[in-house]
Design a protein around this motif. Structure first.
Motif: not given
Length: 47
Positions: A29-46
């Motif tokens: 799985v690949k996520f591409i983030f646009e906008g103001g997401w750069k400064s955030f820590h991201k976590v994905v749960q399935f």
């Protein structure tokens, strides 16, 4: 591979594939983030 675009608070599917049930560590799985997401820590749960 599943590919998603995250724009603001919306998730858009860019690429999908058929997934068989009960698969473990099988799908990439690949996520591409646009906008103001750069400064955030991201976590994905399935589930």
């Amino acid at each position: 591979m599943l590919k998603f675009l995250v724009k603001n608070q919306r998730l858009e599917t860019l690429k999908r594939e058929i997934i068989a049930s009960d698969q473990i560590a099988f799908v990439t799985v690949k996520f591409i983030f646009e906008g103001g997401w750069k400064s955030f820590h991201k976590v994905v749960q399935f589930t």
